[in-house]
Design a protein around this motif. Structure first.
Motif, PDB file in Angstrom:
ATOM      1  N   TRP A  79      78.540   9.448 -47.784  1.00 28.54           N
ATOM      2  CA  TRP A  79      78.532   8.348 -46.814  1.00 28.54           C
ATOM      3  C   TRP A  79      78.060   7.061 -47.468  1.00 28.54           C
ATOM      4  CZ3 TRP A  79      79.753   8.977 -41.500  1.00 28.54           C
ATOM      5  CH2 TRP A  79      80.054  10.293 -41.132  1.00 28.54           C
ATOM      6  N   ARG A  80      78.680   5.966 -47.040  1.00 28.76           N
ATOM      7  CA  ARG A  80      78.325   4.671 -47.606  1.00 28.76           C
ATOM      8  C   ARG A  80      78.687   3.543 -46.656  1.00 28.76           C
ATOM      9  NH1 ARG A  80      80.134   1.457 -53.115  1.00 28.76           N
ATOM     10  NH2 ARG A  80      79.931  -0.357 -51.784  1.00 28.76           N
ATOM     11  N   PHE A  81      77.979   2.435 -46.770  1.00 34.03           N
ATOM     12  CA  PHE A  81      78.321   1.232 -46.010  1.00 34.03           C
ATOM     13  C   PHE A  81      79.477   0.502 -46.690  1.00 34.03           C
ATOM     14  CE2 PHE A  81      73.914   0.916 -44.109  1.00 34.03           C
ATOM     15  CZ  PHE A  81      74.339   0.855 -42.790  1.00 34.03           C
ATOM     16  N   TYR A  82      80.394   0.006 -45.908  1.00 38.14           N
ATOM     17  CA  TYR A  82      81.455  -0.858 -46.435  1.00 38.14           C
ATOM     18  C   TYR A  82      81.572  -2.053 -45.508  1.00 38.14           C
ATOM     19  CZ  TYR A  82      82.986   2.945 -49.475  1.00 38.14           C
ATOM     20  OH  TYR A  82      83.043   3.914 -50.430  1.00 38.14           O
ATOM     21  N   THR A  83      82.196  -3.101 -46.002  1.00 35.81           N
ATOM     22  CA  THR A  83      82.454  -4.230 -45.116  1.00 35.81           C
ATOM     23  C   THR A  83      83.607  -3.856 -44.192  1.00 35.81           C
ATOM     24  OG1 THR A  83      83.972  -5.153 -46.754  1.00 35.81           O
ATOM     25  CG2 THR A  83      81.714  -5.975 -46.779  1.00 35.81           C
ATOM     26  N   ASP A  84      83.584  -4.401 -42.994  1.00 38.43           N
ATOM     27  CA  ASP A  84      84.664  -4.157 -42.048  1.00 38.43           C
ATOM     28  C   ASP A  84      85.919  -4.873 -42.554  1.00 38.43           C
ATOM     29  OD1 ASP A  84      86.450  -3.978 -40.014  1.00 38.43           O
ATOM     30  OD2 ASP A  84      85.106  -4.770 -38.461  1.00 38.43           O
ATOM     31  N   PRO A  85      87.024  -4.150 -42.711  1.00 36.09           N
ATOM     32  CA  PRO A  85      88.257  -4.779 -43.204  1.00 36.09           C
ATOM     33  C   PRO A  85      88.645  -6.015 -42.391  1.00 36.09           C
ATOM     34  CG  PRO A  85      88.536  -2.408 -43.064  1.00 36.09           C
ATOM     35  CD  PRO A  85      87.205  -2.711 -42.469  1.00 36.09           C
ATOM     36  N   ALA A  86      88.258  -6.031 -41.139  1.00 33.41           N
ATOM     37  CA  ALA A  86      88.605  -7.180 -40.295  1.00 33.41           C
ATOM     38  C   ALA A  86      87.915  -8.456 -40.786  1.00 33.41           C
ATOM     39  CB  ALA A  86      88.226  -6.898 -38.844  1.00 33.41           C
ATOM     40  N   ALA A  87      86.878  -8.295 -41.576  1.00 35.04           N
ATOM     41  CA  ALA A  87      86.154  -9.473 -42.074  1.00 35.04           C
ATOM     42  C   ALA A  87      86.505  -9.763 -43.529  1.00 35.04           C
ATOM     43  CB  ALA A  87      84.649  -9.266 -41.933  1.00 35.04           C
ATOM     44  N   ALA A  88      87.481  -9.016 -44.047  1.00 30.89           N
ATOM     45  CA  ALA A  88      87.806  -9.123 -45.476  1.00 30.89           C
ATOM     46  C   ALA A  88      88.119 -10.559 -45.907  1.00 30.89           C
ATOM     47  CB  ALA A  88      88.964  -8.206 -45.818  1.00 30.89           C
ATOM     48  N   VAL A  89      88.795 -11.265 -45.063  1.00 33.37           N
ATOM     49  CA  VAL A  89      89.191 -12.618 -45.435  1.00 33.37           C
ATOM     50  C   VAL A  89      87.970 -13.502 -45.702  1.00 33.37           C
ATOM     51  CG1 VAL A  89      89.452 -13.171 -42.996  1.00 33.37           C
ATOM     52  CG2 VAL A  89      90.487 -14.665 -44.715  1.00 33.37           C
ATOM     53  N   TYR A  90      86.907 -13.295 -44.918  1.00 30.12           N
ATOM     54  CA  TYR A  90      85.695 -14.093 -45.134  1.00 30.12           C
ATOM     55  C   TYR A  90      84.972 -13.654 -46.407  1.00 30.12           C
ATOM     56  CZ  TYR A  90      86.599 -15.302 -40.294  1.00 30.12           C
ATOM     57  OH  TYR A  90      87.191 -15.732 -39.156  1.00 30.12           O
ATOM     58  N   VAL A  91      84.959 -12.347 -46.593  1.00 31.79           N
ATOM     59  CA  VAL A  91      84.280 -11.837 -47.786  1.00 31.79           C
ATOM     60  C   VAL A  91      84.985 -12.359 -49.037  1.00 31.79           C
ATOM     61  CG1 VAL A  91      83.561  -9.791 -49.067  1.00 31.79           C
ATOM     62  CG2 VAL A  91      83.474  -9.783 -46.573  1.00 31.79           C
ATOM     63  N   GLU A  92      86.300 -12.327 -49.007  1.00 31.76           N
ATOM     64  CA  GLU A  92      87.064 -12.836 -50.153  1.00 31.76           C
ATOM     65  C   GLU A  92      86.736 -14.296 -50.411  1.00 31.76           C
ATOM     66  OE1 GLU A  92      91.282 -12.189 -49.916  1.00 31.76           O
ATOM     67  OE2 GLU A  92      90.976 -10.025 -49.659  1.00 31.76           O
ATOM     68  N   ARG A  93      86.704 -15.041 -49.334  1.00 37.41           N
ATOM     69  CA  ARG A  93      86.407 -16.467 -49.494  1.00 37.41           C
ATOM     70  C   ARG A  93      85.024 -16.657 -50.112  1.00 37.41           C
ATOM     71  NH1 ARG A  93      86.819 -19.823 -44.188  1.00 37.41           N
ATOM     72  NH2 ARG A  93      88.478 -18.507 -43.411  1.00 37.41           N
ATOM     73  N   PHE A  94      84.099 -15.853 -49.633  1.00 40.90           N
ATOM     74  CA  PHE A  94      82.744 -15.948 -50.169  1.00 40.90           C
ATOM     75  C   PHE A  94      82.704 -15.569 -51.652  1.00 40.90           C
ATOM     76  CE2 PHE A  94      78.799 -13.801 -51.361  1.00 40.90           C
ATOM     77  CZ  PHE A  94      77.900 -14.829 -51.161  1.00 40.90           C
ATOM     78  N   VAL A  95      83.401 -14.498 -51.977  1.00 40.95           N
ATOM     79  CA  VAL A  95      83.409 -14.006 -53.354  1.00 40.95           C
ATOM     80  C   VAL A  95      83.975 -15.064 -54.306  1.00 40.95           C
ATOM     81  CG1 VAL A  95      84.541 -12.352 -54.873  1.00 40.95           C
ATOM     82  CG2 VAL A  95      83.427 -11.567 -52.801  1.00 40.95           C
ATOM     83  N   LEU A  96      84.952 -15.794 -53.812  1.00 40.65           N
ATOM     84  CA  LEU A  96      85.580 -16.806 -54.662  1.00 40.65           C
ATOM     85  C   LEU A  96      84.804 -18.119 -54.681  1.00 40.65           C
ATOM     86  CD1 LEU A  96      89.326 -16.224 -53.812  1.00 40.65           C
ATOM     87  CD2 LEU A  96      88.158 -15.758 -55.961  1.00 40.65           C
ATOM     88  N   HIS A  97      83.963 -18.297 -53.669  1.00 38.26           N
ATOM     89  CA  HIS A  97      83.254 -19.565 -53.516  1.00 38.26           C
ATOM     90  C   HIS A  97      82.352 -19.838 -54.717  1.00 38.26           C
ATOM     91  CE1 HIS A  97      81.378 -22.840 -51.232  1.00 38.26           C
ATOM     92  NE2 HIS A  97      80.255 -22.436 -51.777  1.00 38.26           N
ATOM     93  N   GLY A  98      82.659 -20.916 -55.380  1.00 44.31           N
ATOM     94  CA  GLY A  98      81.805 -21.342 -56.482  1.00 44.31           C
ATOM     95  C   GLY A  98      81.716 -20.337 -57.614  1.00 44.31           C
ATOM     96  N   ARG A  99      82.641 -19.405 -57.640  1.00 50.60           N
ATOM     97  CA  ARG A  99      82.583 -18.395 -58.685  1.00 50.60           C
ATOM     98  C   ARG A  99      83.130 -18.977 -59.975  1.00 50.60           C
ATOM     99  NH1 ARG A  99      81.007 -12.717 -59.058  1.00 50.60           N
ATOM    100  NH2 ARG A  99      81.124 -12.777 -56.797  1.00 50.60           N
ATOM    101  N   SER A 100      82.355 -18.866 -61.003  1.00 46.68           N
ATOM    102  CA  SER A 100      82.783 -19.431 -62.275  1.00 46.68           C
ATOM    103  C   SER A 100      83.729 -18.473 -62.974  1.00 46.68           C
ATOM    104  CB  SER A 100      81.555 -19.686 -63.140  1.00 46.68           C
ATOM    105  OG  SER A 100      81.900 -19.655 -64.496  1.00 46.68           O
TER     106      SER A 100
END
Lengths: 225, 270, 225
Positions: A79-100
């Motif tokens: 068992w493990r926690f995952y992000t809700d796929p419905a929020a994937a678009v926000y997570v992606e945006r965050f991951v890319l934000h300011g990423r060098s």
């Protein structure tokens, strides 16, 4: 839509999840990096596996019902926690934000150590670098430059890391054997021998000249006049 | 000496920690250190440390030297010797200053320890990205040639285990009694076999160096290599090389290896 | 215990948190590896920072009310998920890093000196403690509580050390200025009477002038950083 928090759904296992069990399970799952088996959790909590599974299932539906941004999933027997796929678009945006697109100095140093010391454990990398290497290792893993290549046959069986084919590609070589040999290491200079009588003053003057014996460099002028 | 109680040796973080402990045992204010008692207690603990071969750091000895100096100044007849008095006062003040500083940080450390402990139950989530987001990350540029990578690895692997030779922490004056003895001998030879203590220590920039020179003189005296002459208390101390002695270095080897590092950067009062 | 999912408690900020915002924030916070500023989150979600902060605060109290095993905390200038300390005994079994191993007194004293005197050299730390600080400094570096922050502009250019954001995080503060001042920490410090004989004050002034002494204990230590 009111979550039925008090009742365990699924119907199998105990009817009501103990609040302490819920709390413990949520806390543990928050910090684990790999899926954890219900069995393992049961051992740690010293309760039946049934109860663990029932509580996890209850939590799983609770999160869905409450529209949480995380979900609980059973994968690979654990068992493990995952992000809700419905929020994937926000997570992606965050991951890319300011990423060098450049590696940090810490990551580069860690990569160099893995390249020359592979297979190597995280603990060994930290030891060499003198600072905690977890962040750098994670970032290199995420960038696909290093990977897990096995476990060390020592207590705790820590993971071993090595470089990937992506790493070779980016560096423009086809095999780790093509890495340049390590530059000659500068050996620590041996301590000077104790001077014989007659040489003390000279030795002191030398040290002074090197500024080694000077207790406070700021006082230089005042002291030396 | 400290027959009334025993102090657990080895449980002190440093000379100031020990000193604070002793002051607390005497139930006195930090500003009213009963020098004589504290000095005896302190020396008892330090000698115990040496006996069980603990790594007695130089600072323990420096503080011991300061305490002895203070105690000595009290025992001396209180004549018009402003020099000695001032010197002792200054030593005492520096000791207080450092004790106070140390105490503050010791307390602050205790506070931080308590805070860290009370918050240690908050474990942060530090789990890497899920597989699905890793693909989203832009391709990373290594920005280095294989040669440069080798250099980075070389530096990382060479720098340890001992960190870079940081000259800064060597900055305290380090002079052993043996070294000082060598310097005294040099100086005596140059001076034609006899010199005053002031002349011998003219080159000393720090009080600790002077103290080490004095210890060295006592050692040389013990070895019968020099004669000491002081016509009266506080009179000029004259050192004369013993003509029958040969300056065998091997004799120095038996000298105890005190290493002096000054407690502070104070200069020798002129 | 029925969670009031539809209402934002806390009362400050917008009355109702948008379910999408809640979900997005929870999902993003699940993947962060260090506290994230509300500002950053606002940029990613393209909503006002106020709204982000209000939603985070609402989530924070929700978790507490629901007896969750995780909590949301605002530390070191950002927000991040942590386990609830009530579950610490179980969590410890899953966290490797000897986080729980306590710092030695030497390390704590050294940490205090770095925290209050930063940026500070190793030599200065040794001087205050009266003993060599190398071991303690190494251990603090390894734990990521302090870091090299530069070099002193004096001969030898000794390294300067300062505290890290991990330090702030572990202390649950957002800035070192939130630490109590040193004099506040000294126990029952009746402001000391004028030290008896001698030129204590004069000596201190001299030392101050040389820049090698601490400010008088009666002064605010934190102020001179």
């Amino acid at each position: 839509m009111i979550p039925e928090q008090q009742t365990v759904d699924g119907g199998d296992g105990p009817a009501v999840a103990d609040p302490q069990t819920r709390k413990a399970l949520e806390a543990i799952l928050l910090v684990v990096e790999e899926p954890v088996e219900a069995n393992t959790l049961a051992q740690v909590l010293e309760i039946p596996t049934d109860e663990v599974v029932a509580t996890l299932k209850a939590l799983r539906s609770e999160y869905v019902d409450e529209g949480r941004g995380f979900v609980l999933r059973e994968v690979a027997g654990g068992w493990r926690f995952y992000t809700d796929p419905a929020a994937a678009v926000y997570v992606e945006r965050f991951v890319l934000h300011g990423r060098s697109t450049k590696l940090s100095q810490a990551a580069l140093e860690t990569l160099a150590i893995v390249a020359y010391k592979q297979p190597v454990t995280r603990a060994r990398i930290s030891e060499i670098r003198g600072v905690d290497a977890d962040g750098a290792v994670r970032s290199l893993l995420q960038r696909g430059l290093i990977e897990e290549v096995g476990r060390e046959a020592t207590p705790g069986q820590p993971l071993l890391y090595g470089t990937t084919s992506t790493f070779l590609e980016r560096l423009g070589i086809s095999d780790v054997s093509e890495l340049p040999t390590l530059p000659e290491l500068v050996p620590d200079a041996p301590l000077p021998a104790e001077p014989a009588p007659g040489g003390y003053k000279a030795a002191r003057r030398e040290l002074d000249a090197l500024g080694i014996a000077d207790p406070d460099p700021g006082e230089d002028e005042a002291a030396d006049q | 000496m400290s027959g009334t109680y025993r102090v657990a040796v080895g449980s002190f973080e440093g000379p100031f920690d020990l000193l604070l402990h002793l002051i607390a045992r005497h139930k006195v204010d930090i500003y009213e250190i009963p020098i004589a008692q504290i000095t005896d207690d302190y020396l008892a603990v330090v000698s115990e440390m040496e006996r069980i071969d603990l790594d007695v750091t130089t600072e323990f000895l420096v503080v011991a030297a300061t305490l002895i100096e203070l105690k000595a100044a009290r025992l001396l007849p209180q004549e018009d010797e402003p020099d000695i008095d001032d010197l002792a006062m200054e030593a005492r003040d520096l000791l207080y200053a450092r004790l106070l500083d140390y105490r503050m940080f010791k307390e602050a450390g205790r506070y931080l320890g308590a805070q860290l402990a009370s918050l240690s139950g908050f474990v942060p989530r530090a789990v890497g990205l899920e597989e699905r987001f890793i693909g989203v990350l832009p391709q990373v540029q290594l920005g280095v040639t294989p040669q440069r990578l080798a250099e980075i690895a070389g530096q990382a692997l060479a720098a340890k285990p001992e960190p870079i030779v940081d000259v800064s922490h060597l900055q305290p004056v380090r002079m052993t009694v043996r070294e000082a003895a060598g310097m005294v001998v040099d100086e005596l030879e140059r001076a034609g076999g006899s010199a005053t203590f002031e002349e011998l220590t003219a080159g000393c920039r720090h009080r600790v160096e002077v103290i080490v020179h004095f210890l060295a003189l006592l050692e040389l005296y013990k070895l019968d290599l020099v004669d000491l002459l002081q016509p009266a208390s506080f009179a000029t101390l004259r050192v004369t090389a013993n003509p029958e002695s040969s300056w065998e270095t091997s004799a120095f080897a038996d000298m105890e290896e005190y290493v002096a590092a000054p407690a502070t950067d104070e200069e020798v009062p002129s």
